[in-house]
Scaffold this motif. Structure first.
Motif, PDB file in Angstrom:
ATOM      1  N   ASP A  62       0.858  -1.180   0.000  1.00 26.09           N
ATOM      2  CA  ASP A  62       0.000   0.000   0.000  1.00 26.09           C
ATOM      3  C   ASP A  62       0.895   1.230   0.000  1.00 26.09           C
ATOM      4  O   ASP A  62       1.313   1.713   1.045  1.00 26.09           O
ATOM      5  CB  ASP A  62      -0.918  -0.037   1.224  1.00 26.09           C
ATOM      6  N   HIS A  75       2.495   4.856  -0.092  1.00 24.21           N
ATOM      7  CA  HIS A  75       2.107   6.111   0.546  1.00 24.21           C
ATOM      8  C   HIS A  75       2.959   7.248  -0.004  1.00 24.21           C
ATOM      9  O   HIS A  75       4.188   7.154  -0.045  1.00 24.21           O
ATOM     10  CB  HIS A  75       2.306   6.010   2.063  1.00 24.21           C
ATOM     11  N   GLU A 106       7.205   9.826   8.690  1.00 22.48           N
ATOM     12  CA  GLU A 106       6.388   8.937   7.868  1.00 22.48           C
ATOM     13  C   GLU A 106       7.277   8.285   6.817  1.00 22.48           C
ATOM     14  O   GLU A 106       8.307   8.829   6.423  1.00 22.48           O
ATOM     15  CB  GLU A 106       5.226   9.675   7.200  1.00 22.48           C
ATOM     16  N   GLY A 110       7.505   6.505   2.914  1.00 22.15           N
ATOM     17  CA  GLY A 110       6.815   6.578   1.636  1.00 22.15           C
ATOM     18  C   GLY A 110       7.702   7.156   0.558  1.00 22.15           C
ATOM     19  O   GLY A 110       8.919   7.229   0.701  1.00 22.15           O
ATOM     20  N   LYS A 146       5.631   0.677   2.638  1.00 20.67           N
ATOM     21  CA  LYS A 146       4.917   1.911   2.306  1.00 20.67           C
ATOM     22  C   LYS A 146       5.284   2.459   0.931  1.00 20.67           C
ATOM     23  O   LYS A 146       4.622   3.363   0.427  1.00 20.67           O
ATOM     24  CB  LYS A 146       5.186   2.980   3.364  1.00 20.67           C
TER      25      LYS A 146
END
Length: 340
Positions: A2, A4, A20, A22, A239
């Protein structure tokens, strides 16, 4: 997976972990060395440039790995299937090379009596000037003076955590840098004007043992600029992957890839034909090696075992329902094991 997409803000939280994980198309996260909470001796910061075409190429590195610094020059002669490398190093730099916190501004300048590396932002481009007094086994003078211009507004950016707390890798690959200039090795000068290059800009704290796979291609085909960054092998990539395709001035995010390296007599056979594929079927590439830049440096607890293989790529990549075909475009694919 998934994937990000990163949003702007600080790279690290107050505990020194990634805010975060990604990917992005630019350096939207702000890297600040002073915010790192892990061991200072584990910080690794580098700028690596490769510029080349089907005949010749040059790789230039400045790296501050805290407990050691390294600069490196490799000249590639693909016509004669030869390469020359010199990689001086020293110990206990711990940030003294002052590597910039972003690729957008700031210069890398590192000089000693026997060499000088200068990566500067000038005239809306990058001015790369490097010399070394005694380069390679024949101890000849090396010089390069190259000006690189970005041709694509997007780049590959990924923030990757490791399973170990406070360990991370923040990486940007700027593909399709258009080159103008020359490389001189001894009495021979090589023209790299109209070649393309890539910047590998990396900052972070790595775990001790890693294996990575990386491929970069930057060229033109049928009058269109075409390039990619493909890779995997380290950290938690749940991510985002670092796979991105550049075509017609646009960047297209790709998902998983796999480097299928053939084996011979129970060992990886780097100079036989590889393939690079994806589970989704969007990537289907054949790689025909020309030159394997192999090195195995092993000093006390530090080891770097590298096969950086240069050659020609033929295949297809699907983007938004369109299949892009290419034949015999030059680039490289590598497998590297580090204990560092």
């Amino acid at each position: 997976m998934d994937e990000h997409q990163l949003i702007p803000g600080p790279l690290l939280d107050e505990d020194g972990n990634l805010s975060e994980a990604g990917y992005a198309f630019s350096l939207v996260k702000e890297y600040d060395r002073t915010k790192i909470k892990g061991l200072i001796s584990r910080i690794k910061e580098w700028d690596y440039y490769y510029i080349g075409n089907k005949d010749y190429g040059v790789a230039l590195t400045v790296a501050d790995n805290s407990y050691m610094w390294m600069v490196s020059i490799t000249f590639f002669d693909f016509i004669n299937k030869k390469e020359i490398t010199s990689s001086p190093l020293g110990f206990f730099s711990f940030g003294k090379l002052h590597m910039p916190s972003t690729s957008k501004t700031g210069d890398v300048i590192f000089e000693k009596k026997k060499f000088s590396f200068s990566f500067k932002h000038e005239n809306n481009g990058r001015h790369i000037k490097v010399w070394m007094k005694k380069f390679g086994p024949n101890k000849v003078r090396f010089e390069t003076d190259l000006f690189l211009t970005e041709t694509n507004k997007d780049s590959m950016v990924i923030a990757t955590p490791f399973i170990k707390p406070r360990h991370f890798y923040y990486n940007q690959k700027i593909n399709l840098l258009k080159a103008k200039g020359t490389v001189t090795v001894g009495s021979q000068t090589y023209n790299l004007t109209d070649s393309y290059g890539v910047l590998d800009w990396g900052r972070g704290i790595w775990t001790y043992k890693n294996t990575w796979y990386w491929s970069s291609m930057n060229s033109t085909y049928n009058g269109e600029r075409i390039g990619w960054n493909l890779g995997y092998g380290f950290g938690d990539t749940s991510k985002a992957s670092e796979n991105m395709f550049f075509y017609r001035d646009q960047a297209y995010k790709l998902k998983d890839v796999k480097f299928n390296i053939p084996e011979k007599d129970g060992k990886l056979d780097y100079l036989s034909q590889w393939s690079i594929t994806s589970h989704s079927g969007d990537v289907n590439i054949i790689f025909k090696p020309v030159l394997d830049r192999f090195s195995d440096s092993n000093v006390l607890l530090i080891r770097s075992y590298q096969h950086q293989v240069f050659g020609l790529f033929t295949g297809n990549i699907k983007i938004k329902g369109e299949e892009i075909h290419f034949e015999n475009v030059p680039g490289f694919a590598e497998r590297v094991y580090n204990r560092w």
